[in-house]
Write a protein that holds these residues in place. Structure first.
Motif, PDB file in Angstrom:
ATOM      1  N   ARG A 109       0.171  -6.532  -4.107  1.00 36.33           N
ATOM      2  CA  ARG A 109      -0.682  -7.683  -3.070  1.00 36.33           C
ATOM      3  C   ARG A 109      -0.762  -6.365  -1.429  1.00 36.33           C
ATOM      4  N   VAL A 110      -0.722  -5.900  -1.248  1.00 36.08           N
ATOM      5  CA  VAL A 110      -0.768  -4.969  -0.448  1.00 36.08           C
ATOM      6  C   VAL A 110      -2.278  -4.519   0.100  1.00 36.08           C
ATOM      7  N   SER A 111      -3.076  -5.283   1.026  1.00 36.79           N
ATOM      8  CA  SER A 111      -4.472  -4.829   1.079  1.00 36.79           C
ATOM      9  C   SER A 111      -4.379  -3.180   1.473  1.00 36.79           C
ATOM     10  N   PRO A 112      -5.656  -2.781   0.644  1.00 41.20           N
ATOM     11  CA  PRO A 112      -6.300  -1.652   1.166  1.00 41.20           C
ATOM     12  C   PRO A 112      -6.418  -0.706   2.712  1.00 41.20           C
ATOM     13  N   ALA A 113      -6.877  -0.247   3.113  1.00 41.14           N
ATOM     14  CA  ALA A 113      -7.324   0.002   4.538  1.00 41.14           C
ATOM     15  C   ALA A 113      -8.562  -0.221   4.345  1.00 41.14           C
ATOM     16  N   ALA A 114      -9.575  -0.222   5.817  1.00 41.96           N
ATOM     17  CA  ALA A 114     -11.031  -0.400   6.042  1.00 41.96           C
ATOM     18  C   ALA A 114     -11.225   0.527   5.514  1.00 41.96           C
ATOM     19  N   PRO A 115     -12.491   0.026   4.392  1.00 40.97           N
ATOM     20  CA  PRO A 115     -14.068   1.142   4.147  1.00 40.97           C
ATOM     21  C   PRO A 115     -13.895   2.312   4.739  1.00 40.97           C
ATOM     22  N   GLY A 116     -14.010   3.009   4.002  1.00 41.85           N
ATOM     23  CA  GLY A 116     -14.088   4.221   5.212  1.00 41.85           C
ATOM     24  C   GLY A 116     -12.727   5.590   5.884  1.00 41.85           C
ATOM     25  N   ARG A 117     -11.516   4.439   5.695  1.00 42.80           N
ATOM     26  CA  ARG A 117     -10.386   4.905   6.021  1.00 42.80           C
ATOM     27  C   ARG A 117      -9.357   4.918   4.902  1.00 42.80           C
ATOM     28  N   SER A 118      -8.780   6.380   4.693  1.00 41.06           N
ATOM     29  CA  SER A 118      -7.145   5.678   4.024  1.00 41.06           C
ATOM     30  C   SER A 118      -6.196   5.296   3.910  1.00 41.06           C
ATOM     31  N   THR A 119      -5.294   4.820   3.177  1.00 42.62           N
ATOM     32  CA  THR A 119      -4.376   3.637   2.754  1.00 42.62           C
ATOM     33  C   THR A 119      -3.081   4.667   2.754  1.00 42.62           C
ATOM     34  N   LEU A 120      -2.266   4.315   3.482  1.00 46.46           N
ATOM     35  CA  LEU A 120      -0.980   5.119   3.385  1.00 46.46           C
ATOM     36  C   LEU A 120       0.778   3.951   3.552  1.00 46.46           C
ATOM     37  N   LEU A 121       1.273   4.035   2.719  1.00 47.13           N
ATOM     38  CA  LEU A 121       2.222   3.246   2.407  1.00 47.13           C
ATOM     39  C   LEU A 121       3.697   3.957   1.947  1.00 47.13           C
ATOM     40  N   LEU A 122       4.826   3.548   3.108  1.00 47.16           N
ATOM     41  CA  LEU A 122       5.771   4.297   3.223  1.00 47.16           C
ATOM     42  C   LEU A 122       6.850   3.036   2.753  1.00 47.16           C
ATOM     43  N   PHE A 123       7.754   3.671   1.710  1.00 45.47           N
ATOM     44  CA  PHE A 123       8.659   2.568   0.631  1.00 45.47           C
ATOM     45  C   PHE A 123       9.925   2.751   1.196  1.00 45.47           C
ATOM     46  N   ALA A 124      10.923   1.713   1.946  1.00 50.21           N
ATOM     47  CA  ALA A 124      11.871   1.662   2.699  1.00 50.21           C
ATOM     48  C   ALA A 124      13.201   0.875   2.425  1.00 50.21           C
ATOM     49  N   HIS A 125      14.465   1.064   2.175  1.00 53.31           N
ATOM     50  CA  HIS A 125      15.458   0.570   2.036  1.00 53.31           C
ATOM     51  C   HIS A 125      15.723   0.164   3.684  1.00 53.31           C
ATOM     52  N   PRO A 126      15.651  -1.260   4.402  1.00 47.86           N
ATOM     53  CA  PRO A 126      15.860  -1.275   5.625  1.00 47.86           C
ATOM     54  C   PRO A 126      17.318  -0.726   6.155  1.00 47.86           C
ATOM     55  N   LYS A 127      18.316  -0.528   5.521  1.00 49.67           N
ATOM     56  CA  LYS A 127      19.486   0.357   5.838  1.00 49.67           C
ATOM     57  C   LYS A 127      19.997   1.349   5.146  1.00 49.67           C
ATOM     58  N   CYS A 128      18.838   2.403   5.086  1.00 51.07           N
ATOM     59  CA  CYS A 128      19.111   3.856   4.108  1.00 51.07           C
ATOM     60  C   CYS A 128      18.678   4.859   5.305  1.00 51.07           C
ATOM     61  N   PRO A 129      20.834   5.543   6.306  1.00 50.49           N
ATOM     62  CA  PRO A 129      20.410   6.114   7.146  1.00 50.49           C
ATOM     63  C   PRO A 129      19.370   6.761   6.922  1.00 50.49           C
ATOM     64  N   CYS A 130      18.852   7.993   6.029  1.00 47.05           N
ATOM     65  CA  CYS A 130      18.413   8.760   5.556  1.00 47.05           C
ATOM     66  C   CYS A 130      16.793   9.097   6.543  1.00 47.05           C
ATOM     67  N   THR A 131      16.632   7.009   6.219  1.00 47.67           N
ATOM     68  CA  THR A 131      14.978   7.281   6.414  1.00 47.67           C
ATOM     69  C   THR A 131      14.614   7.076   7.981  1.00 47.67           C
ATOM     70  N   GLU A 132      15.510   7.136   8.488  1.00 44.13           N
ATOM     71  CA  GLU A 132      15.369   7.338   9.821  1.00 44.13           C
ATOM     72  C   GLU A 132      14.323   8.335  10.736  1.00 44.13           C
ATOM     73  N   ALA A 133      14.908  10.002   9.782  1.00 45.66           N
ATOM     74  CA  ALA A 133      13.949  11.279  10.396  1.00 45.66           C
ATOM     75  C   ALA A 133      12.284  11.114   9.660  1.00 45.66           C
ATOM     76  N   THR A 134      12.684  10.293   8.439  1.00 47.57           N
ATOM     77  CA  THR A 134      10.661  10.122   7.671  1.00 47.57           C
ATOM     78  C   THR A 134      10.025   9.284   8.589  1.00 47.57           C
ATOM     79  N   LEU A 135      10.463   8.147   9.319  1.00 50.60           N
ATOM     80  CA  LEU A 135       9.752   7.587  10.139  1.00 50.60           C
ATOM     81  C   LEU A 135       9.573   8.105  11.239  1.00 50.60           C
ATOM     82  N   LYS A 136      10.084   9.388  11.647  1.00 52.03           N
ATOM     83  CA  LYS A 136      10.172  10.093  13.082  1.00 52.03           C
ATOM     84  C   LYS A 136       8.949  10.356  12.808  1.00 52.03           C
ATOM     85  N   HIS A 137       8.711  11.025  10.996  1.00 57.59           N
ATOM     86  CA  HIS A 137       7.748  12.287  10.655  1.00 57.59           C
ATOM     87  C   HIS A 137       6.255  11.955  10.755  1.00 57.59           C
TER      88      HIS A 137
END
Length: 206
Positions: free
Chosen positions: A47-75
């Motif tokens: 159900r996730v819409s891909p990016a507009a034509p000509g653009r790549s699509t990046l998905l990041l899957f996250a647990h909203p309370k995972c302390p490890c994921t803060e660094a991933t979001l900064k990157h």
């Protein structure tokens, strides 16, 4: 045994316990989460819409309370700052059944919403994570405009570690070139589907 000898034994025991504790924490930090089995082509049933034509699509899957994921979001913010002109990104926050309203609206959600070019989304009961074969918070997947999988993995060197690393470099190289050579890296984060934290190692998401 005199008081001096007792003190030395206590200090030695404390030192052994301290080293053992550091060893457990270090082992946890550098132990990857469960690897994903992401399809080689953009799945038709998502159900996730891909990016507009000509653009790549990046998905990041996250647990909203995972302390490890803060660094991933900064990157992710760094990568989007450098390559946002070629890619649309969504961060999918898993929402388990039976939780209260806005349970997923944590500081991580707010952090994701502040990144230019990124849209935070709710992944009810991890339906999309399951479709994309993702099991670990911090998993990034990048698809080319034609739907080919270009990158699958994490973008930190260990759990919660910030700073330059080979995985982030690899993602940025794919964003820049879209070369089509699939890159896989280990992902360091909490389980999306279960309470993943060994006692005494990190705050578990609840």
């Amino acid at each position: 045994m005199g008081s001096g000898g007792t003190t030395k034994l206590m200090l030695a025991a404390w030192g052994v316990a301290l080293v053992a504790g550091f060893g457990i924490v270090s082992q946890y930090e550098f132990t990857p989460g469960a690897a994903a089995s992401v399809p080689a082509q953009w799945p038709s049933r998502t159900r996730v819409s891909p990016a507009a034509p000509g653009r790549s699509t990046l998905l990041l899957f996250a647990h909203p309370k995972c302390p490890c994921t803060e660094a991933t979001l900064k990157h992710l913010a760094l990568a989007m700052e450098r390559h946002g002109g070629t890619v649309d990104a969504r961060v999918l926050f898993v929402r388990p059944p039976g939780v209260e309203a806005r349970w997923e609206r944590t500081e991580l959600w707010e952090q994701a919403s502040r990144i230019a070019g990124v849209t935070p989304l709710v992944d009810d009961e991890a339906e999309e994570a399951t479709r994309f074969g993702v099991k670990t918070s911090g998993q990034v997947v990048l698809f080319a405009p034609d739907g080919r999988l270009l990158f699958s993995g994490g973008i930190t060197a260990s759990r919660g570690h910030e700073g330059a690393n080979a995985a982030l470099d690899a993602l940025e190289a794919e964003l820049a070139s879209r070369a089509g050579t699939l890159v896989r890296t280990p992902v360091f984060g909490c389980s999306l589907l279960a309470d993943p934290c060994p006692e005494g190692t990190a705050p578990c998401p609840r």
